[in-house]
Enzyme design. Sequence first.
Site, mmCIF file in Angstrom:
data_model
loop_
_atom_site.group_PDB
_atom_site.id
_atom_site.type_symbol
_atom_site.label_atom_id
_atom_site.label_comp_id
_atom_site.label_asym_id
_atom_site.label_seq_id
_atom_site.Cartn_x
_atom_site.Cartn_y
_atom_site.Cartn_z
ATOM 1 N N PHE A 1 4.397 1.195 -0.851
ATOM 2 C CA PHE A 1 5.354 1.207 -2.175
ATOM 3 C C PHE A 1 6.235 2.063 -1.127
ATOM 4 O O PHE A 1 5.983 3.206 -1.027
ATOM 5 C CB PHE A 1 5.155 1.925 -3.708
ATOM 6 C CG PHE A 1 4.287 0.716 -4.050
ATOM 7 C CD1 PHE A 1 4.676 0.468 -5.059
ATOM 8 C CD2 PHE A 1 2.762 1.230 -4.265
ATOM 9 C CE1 PHE A 1 4.073 -0.314 -6.378
ATOM 10 C CE2 PHE A 1 2.254 -0.105 -5.238
ATOM 11 C CZ PHE A 1 3.020 -0.200 -6.467
ATOM 12 N N ASP A 2 7.738 2.551 -1.475
ATOM 13 C CA ASP A 2 8.673 3.262 -1.682
ATOM 14 C C ASP A 2 8.299 4.529 -2.463
ATOM 15 O O ASP A 2 7.839 3.982 -3.977
ATOM 16 C CB ASP A 2 9.739 2.633 -1.469
ATOM 17 C CG ASP A 2 11.079 4.182 -1.156
ATOM 18 O OD1 ASP A 2 10.840 5.156 -0.741
ATOM 19 O OD2 ASP A 2 12.425 4.428 -2.861
#
Length: 227
Positions: A10-11
Amino acid sequence: MTPRWQTVLFDLDGTLCDTIGLIIASYQHSLREVLGYEEDEQVIRGWIGKTLADTFSAHEQAALLESTYVKYNLANLARLQRSYEGVRELVAELDAAGVRCGIVTSKRTATAHLSLEAAGLDAMIEVLGAMEDSTHHKPHPEPLLNALAKLGSTGEGVVYVGDATVDLLAASAAGLAGVGVLWGAGVRADLEVLPHEAICATVSELREALFVTSEGVVSADAAENRT
């Protein structure tokens, strides 16, 4: 429901943690204190996902702008960071299903840890790739490739989820599947023209994109969000 990918990277900002207001306020404070002006909010939204060094590189006072930003950001993180409804529950569901979850962010390591702790996500994250871990930064693939190396992964069965164009570009450059989300700084029209598996407007849609049904097919809602 079973996971579609065995590893989900994930960002952080605008994807797992609602730091958009904090980031905008930090940029405005830095610009105001050092250069004496504020920038249009939409312009600042376009900076999200980049490193501070890249954003401020054109200014002679780049180092002062960066240090002023960081000081304000750290001092106000607890006050201004918010949570996206359902995100923690989704990460917990992935973790319970045996999915390896990681973060690849342009944030500094210390600040990223603070954001994860404030969001109650730190215990479910196996690897954190932050600004200091790479020479090149998104949209370059190096940050994602470094995270894969930490995990001992070849990249097979891995997806990267983010809200910015640099996220989808980095995923594509690293040979990974990419999923865009729209609750951060991302604009659908900008994300849709880039390689992607899905563009998700809600956390519920993201869940449907990350899992498959018991029959082994992607859910109908997730399929409708893919192009």
